[in-house]
Design a protein around this motif. Sequence first.
Motif, PDB file in Angstrom:
ATOM      1  N   VAL A 160       0.852  -1.184   0.000  1.00 28.23           N
ATOM      2  CA  VAL A 160       0.000   0.000   0.000  1.00 28.23           C
ATOM      3  C   VAL A 160       0.887   1.233   0.000  1.00 28.23           C
ATOM      4  O   VAL A 160       1.704   1.419   0.913  1.00 28.23           O
ATOM      5  CB  VAL A 160      -0.929   0.024   1.230  1.00 28.23           C
ATOM      6  N   THR A 161       0.741   2.083  -1.015  1.00 24.50           N
ATOM      7  CA  THR A 161       1.539   3.298  -1.136  1.00 24.50           C
ATOM      8  C   THR A 161       0.646   4.511  -0.928  1.00 24.50           C
ATOM      9  O   THR A 161      -0.413   4.638  -1.554  1.00 24.50           O
ATOM     10  CB  THR A 161       2.209   3.375  -2.518  1.00 24.50           C
ATOM     11  N   LEU A 162       1.099   5.411  -0.038  1.00 25.16           N
ATOM     12  CA  LEU A 162       0.292   6.557   0.380  1.00 25.16           C
ATOM     13  C   LEU A 162       1.142   7.810   0.445  1.00 25.16           C
ATOM     14  O   LEU A 162       2.344   7.750   0.711  1.00 25.16           O
ATOM     15  CB  LEU A 162      -0.286   6.309   1.785  1.00 25.16           C
ATOM     16  N   PRO A 163       0.514   8.980   0.271  1.00 20.31           N
ATOM     17  CA  PRO A 163       1.236  10.230   0.523  1.00 20.31           C
ATOM     18  C   PRO A 163       1.528  10.369   2.017  1.00 20.31           C
ATOM     19  O   PRO A 163       0.741   9.931   2.860  1.00 20.31           O
ATOM     20  CB  PRO A 163       0.259  11.317   0.055  1.00 20.31           C
ATOM     21  N   GLU A 164       2.671  10.960   2.359  1.00 29.88           N
ATOM     22  CA  GLU A 164       2.944  11.252   3.764  1.00 29.88           C
ATOM     23  C   GLU A 164       1.929  12.273   4.282  1.00 29.88           C
ATOM     24  O   GLU A 164       1.460  13.118   3.518  1.00 29.88           O
ATOM     25  CB  GLU A 164       4.365  11.807   3.909  1.00 29.88           C
ATOM     26  N   LEU A 166       0.272   9.797   5.917  1.00 31.28           N
ATOM     27  CA  LEU A 166      -0.705   8.733   6.139  1.00 31.28           C
ATOM     28  C   LEU A 166      -0.024   7.388   6.392  1.00 31.28           C
ATOM     29  O   LEU A 166       1.056   7.108   5.858  1.00 31.28           O
ATOM     30  CB  LEU A 166      -1.640   8.623   4.940  1.00 31.28           C
ATOM     31  N   MET A 167      -0.681   6.578   7.204  1.00 37.11           N
ATOM     32  CA  MET A 167      -0.195   5.232   7.514  1.00 37.11           C
ATOM     33  C   MET A 167      -1.263   4.219   7.122  1.00 37.11           C
ATOM     34  O   MET A 167      -2.454   4.456   7.309  1.00 37.11           O
ATOM     35  CB  MET A 167       0.115   5.095   9.013  1.00 37.11           C
ATOM     36  N   ALA A 168      -0.834   3.084   6.592  1.00 38.06           N
ATOM     37  CA  ALA A 168      -1.732   1.964   6.305  1.00 38.06           C
ATOM     38  C   ALA A 168      -1.636   0.965   7.443  1.00 38.06           C
ATOM     39  O   ALA A 168      -0.551   0.698   7.966  1.00 38.06           O
ATOM     40  CB  ALA A 168      -1.360   1.306   4.982  1.00 38.06           C
ATOM     41  N   VAL A 169      -2.780   0.392   7.816  1.00 33.19           N
ATOM     42  CA  VAL A 169      -2.839  -0.527   8.944  1.00 33.19           C
ATOM     43  C   VAL A 169      -3.612  -1.777   8.535  1.00 33.19           C
ATOM     44  O   VAL A 169      -4.707  -1.684   7.973  1.00 33.19           O
ATOM     45  CB  VAL A 169      -3.518   0.126  10.170  1.00 33.19           C
ATOM     46  N   THR A 174       2.786  -9.764   9.102  1.00 32.07           N
ATOM     47  CA  THR A 174       4.058  -9.089   9.324  1.00 32.07           C
ATOM     48  C   THR A 174       4.079  -7.810   8.485  1.00 32.07           C
ATOM     49  O   THR A 174       3.463  -7.732   7.415  1.00 32.07           O
ATOM     50  CB  THR A 174       5.239  -9.984   8.952  1.00 32.07           C
ATOM     51  N   ILE A 175       4.774  -6.799   8.972  1.00 30.35           N
ATOM     52  CA  ILE A 175       4.694  -5.466   8.392  1.00 30.35           C
ATOM     53  C   ILE A 175       6.106  -4.956   8.080  1.00 30.35           C
ATOM     54  O   ILE A 175       7.027  -5.107   8.889  1.00 30.35           O
ATOM     55  CB  ILE A 175       4.018  -4.489   9.382  1.00 30.35           C
ATOM     56  N   LYS A 176       6.246  -4.345   6.921  1.00 24.65           N
ATOM     57  CA  LYS A 176       7.495  -3.688   6.537  1.00 24.65           C
ATOM     58  C   LYS A 176       7.150  -2.341   5.919  1.00 24.65           C
ATOM     59  O   LYS A 176       6.282  -2.254   5.050  1.00 24.65           O
ATOM     60  CB  LYS A 176       8.266  -4.543   5.525  1.00 24.65           C
ATOM     61  N   ALA A 177       7.798  -1.278   6.388  1.00 22.89           N
ATOM     62  CA  ALA A 177       7.518   0.071   5.880  1.00 22.89           C
ATOM     63  C   ALA A 177       8.773   0.657   5.255  1.00 22.89           C
ATOM     64  O   ALA A 177       9.880   0.504   5.783  1.00 22.89           O
ATOM     65  CB  ALA A 177       7.036   0.968   7.013  1.00 22.89           C
ATOM     66  N   THR A 178       8.591   1.334   4.100  1.00 22.23           N
ATOM     67  CA  THR A 178       9.704   2.025   3.441  1.00 22.23           C
ATOM     68  C   THR A 178       9.256   3.418   3.033  1.00 22.23           C
ATOM     69  O   THR A 178       8.102   3.628   2.672  1.00 22.23           O
ATOM     70  CB  THR A 178      10.179   1.253   2.193  1.00 22.23           C
ATOM     71  N   GLY A 180       9.501   6.807   0.604  1.00 28.37           N
ATOM     72  CA  GLY A 180       9.854   7.246  -0.731  1.00 28.37           C
ATOM     73  C   GLY A 180       9.899   8.761  -0.768  1.00 28.37           C
ATOM     74  O   GLY A 180       9.996   9.430   0.269  1.00 28.37           O
ATOM     75  N   ALA A 181       9.805   9.325  -1.947  1.00 31.27           N
ATOM     76  CA  ALA A 181       9.804  10.783  -2.107  1.00 31.27           C
ATOM     77  C   ALA A 181       8.396  11.296  -1.816  1.00 31.27           C
ATOM     78  O   ALA A 181       7.538  11.325  -2.701  1.00 31.27           O
ATOM     79  CB  ALA A 181      10.243  11.157  -3.516  1.00 31.27           C
ATOM     80  N   GLY A 182       8.175  11.678  -0.567  1.00 33.64           N
ATOM     81  CA  GLY A 182       6.860  12.178  -0.173  1.00 33.64           C
ATOM     82  C   GLY A 182       5.806  11.108  -0.010  1.00 33.64           C
ATOM     83  O   GLY A 182       4.622  11.411   0.104  1.00 33.64           O
ATOM     84  N   THR A 183       6.226   9.841   0.002  1.00 36.73           N
ATOM     85  CA  THR A 183       5.275   8.732   0.149  1.00 36.73           C
ATOM     86  C   THR A 183       5.785   7.738   1.192  1.00 36.73           C
ATOM     87  O   THR A 183       6.971   7.718   1.538  1.00 36.73           O
ATOM     88  CB  THR A 183       5.054   7.986  -1.181  1.00 36.73           C
ATOM     89  N   ASN A 184       4.873   6.923   1.653  1.00 42.14           N
ATOM     90  CA  ASN A 184       5.214   5.767   2.480  1.00 42.14           C
ATOM     91  C   ASN A 184       4.605   4.535   1.830  1.00 42.14           C
ATOM     92  O   ASN A 184       3.461   4.572   1.372  1.00 42.14           O
ATOM     93  CB  ASN A 184       4.657   5.911   3.897  1.00 42.14           C
TER      94      ASN A 184
END
Length: 657
Positions: A160-164, A166-169, A174-178, A180-184
């Motif tokens: 799931v890719t979102l603008p900062e 915001l968080m996806a839940v 298991t969860i991994k977050a990275t 990007g340029a203005g995104t999570n």
Amino acid sequence: MRRLIALLYLLSPVWLVAQQKPDYHLQVQADLVKKTFAVQGDLSFETTAATTDSVKIMISKGRGPAKLQLQGGIAATVDTSLSSSGDVLYHWRFQRPQPVGSRLHFTYAYERGDAPAFQYYLDSSFCMAGGYGSAWYPQVMARAADGTDDYLRGTGTLRVTLPEPLMAVMAACTIKATKGAGTNTYEFHYAQPDIFSLYIGNYTRQDYQGKMPFYTYCLSKAINGNDISRKAASVLDFLTSEFGPLLIPNFSIIEFPEAVAEKTGIGGASIFGGVVMPTGALREFNYALFGHEIGHQWWGNKILTRGSTGAEMLSEAMAQYGSLQVVEHFDSARAINYRKTGYPGYLSDQSGVGYLKNAAAGNDEPLATLSSNNGHILGDSKGFLALELLATVVGKPVFHKALQTIGEKYSHDGLTWNDFLQEVSKAHGSSLDWFYQQWFDRTGAPAWQSTWQQQGNTLQLSITQQDSIYRLPLEVLVTYRNGATSLQHITIKDKASQLQLPVNGPVATVQVDPYFKVLHWDEALTPIAQAQSKVVKVLNLRIQQKPDEAMALAKSYIQAGIPDDQYGVEFSLYYQMGRIAAAQNKTDEAIGWYQHALQSVSRNRELLAYTYYRMAQLAAAKQDTALLEWACNNAVTADAANQKADGMDSKVKLLRK
């Protein structure tokens, strides 16, 4: 919470004949401000005997048609139809039957958009995509033993890719977050099959390490995630000792906005490995609410049902039974309130009086064959009390051992109602058919009259059953003139029973079933239930999404008049009319109905604080500061007079921001 907890477990699950276990690779690209929610990816699964000729896949209706394609050169045709929920059913028919065990591979891409549906909601700051209520991703259907179709649980990886910011839940993964340029980008991996539910918002995560990791995902800074997780962990540990172990990697408590709860009618939900709660439910921990939702981790998640008979009892009523055990363990002084008139801060009609109201209103069904409409209404009122009585007859250690055996034995292949009854009888060591027939296979509840007289050291107790005859284990509380008491146990099984009980002094009073251990037409509750039956008829129509019918019926009762209104019937009818108007975005009309309620001759104490609170919500929406302050102050005052059962102090703080 006094609002309807719509589908505390959002599906009455039936175990499917074919466990194909779809595997997903899924990507979501969401921008809440732009109201976009793009889904793409692939899924694969093996055919079984039930899917060699055709397969059905459900996808929510979005902006334009979904691009769903069958790969591998398999010749097939596809028809589409619209379900009652607004989802689109894609029915693929193969030109040649596929061998059992063949792997089917589909790709898909579509824009879901922001069109609301049950368990799907999207605005500029929050998104709820609940897989139990809306097929926001392609969900494979399979035929159950009773001929119904249902969603299959799947494994896989979801990105799931979102603008900062915001968080996806998601839960139970298991969860991994990275970054990007203005995104999570959040990557969720599901090793255990599940129905996927996704929540997006400006979340912060608070961690608590119990016997497993607990995560509280908060939207509000005022939520004490550590306290909520600690208490939820204690509830989970306790229910594990009663129901047996769970295989979940972690447990998530996910907040969603109070306004969304109001708009959707969803006041809480259980998902595999977690619970989803509106803000107000997280301001103060409620043992009955969390006990019920966490109870669904076993009854509805770990242990699925096979067939429709008893399905609501094995999900809703068993979760509610777990809730009662939690209250008896952590807050025993209020267990009698729970059984009789409702646990403070929880739905008051999920109690004995709630069932009696519905029975008086003509809404009754045998527990073994409850319809889905009555899964909550009757399963969470009569159902859990019948199970509590069954546990008493069997002995709770024996009953809970049977439940643990059921969890070990049926979590893979599914549980039928008959399996459940046989396992409990086996644990008990003798037939319980008499109990099953009188509590599960017929409608109604016992009613009796009792008289007594003392003859020396003997109490002559006469009990006459009215209507249906029951075999009942009962407690008798004898209070002596000097204030001493004794509790004795009896069993009746005839229409008229004459019993002799030993006493050791002058008797002042005798109470049969003083702690409401047996659901019955109690002398104090019966007139309340009969009077409030009018309100129940209106409420049930509102629950069934029939607002016009509900409003018309309420108005007809008001017009006819409520003579000798001792139990706040007129007040409660106006309150329901306010709820209906508010749901239709008729703000001023709703406020008017609430004001009419407050002018009634008698008020319903349990709804009074919420009447002011509903007015405060509407005032906040229309930015009427004077009405907001007046309503908030009165909500707090009314709540204080009702032992702060609804936690209005914390609720109004959210409105005053």
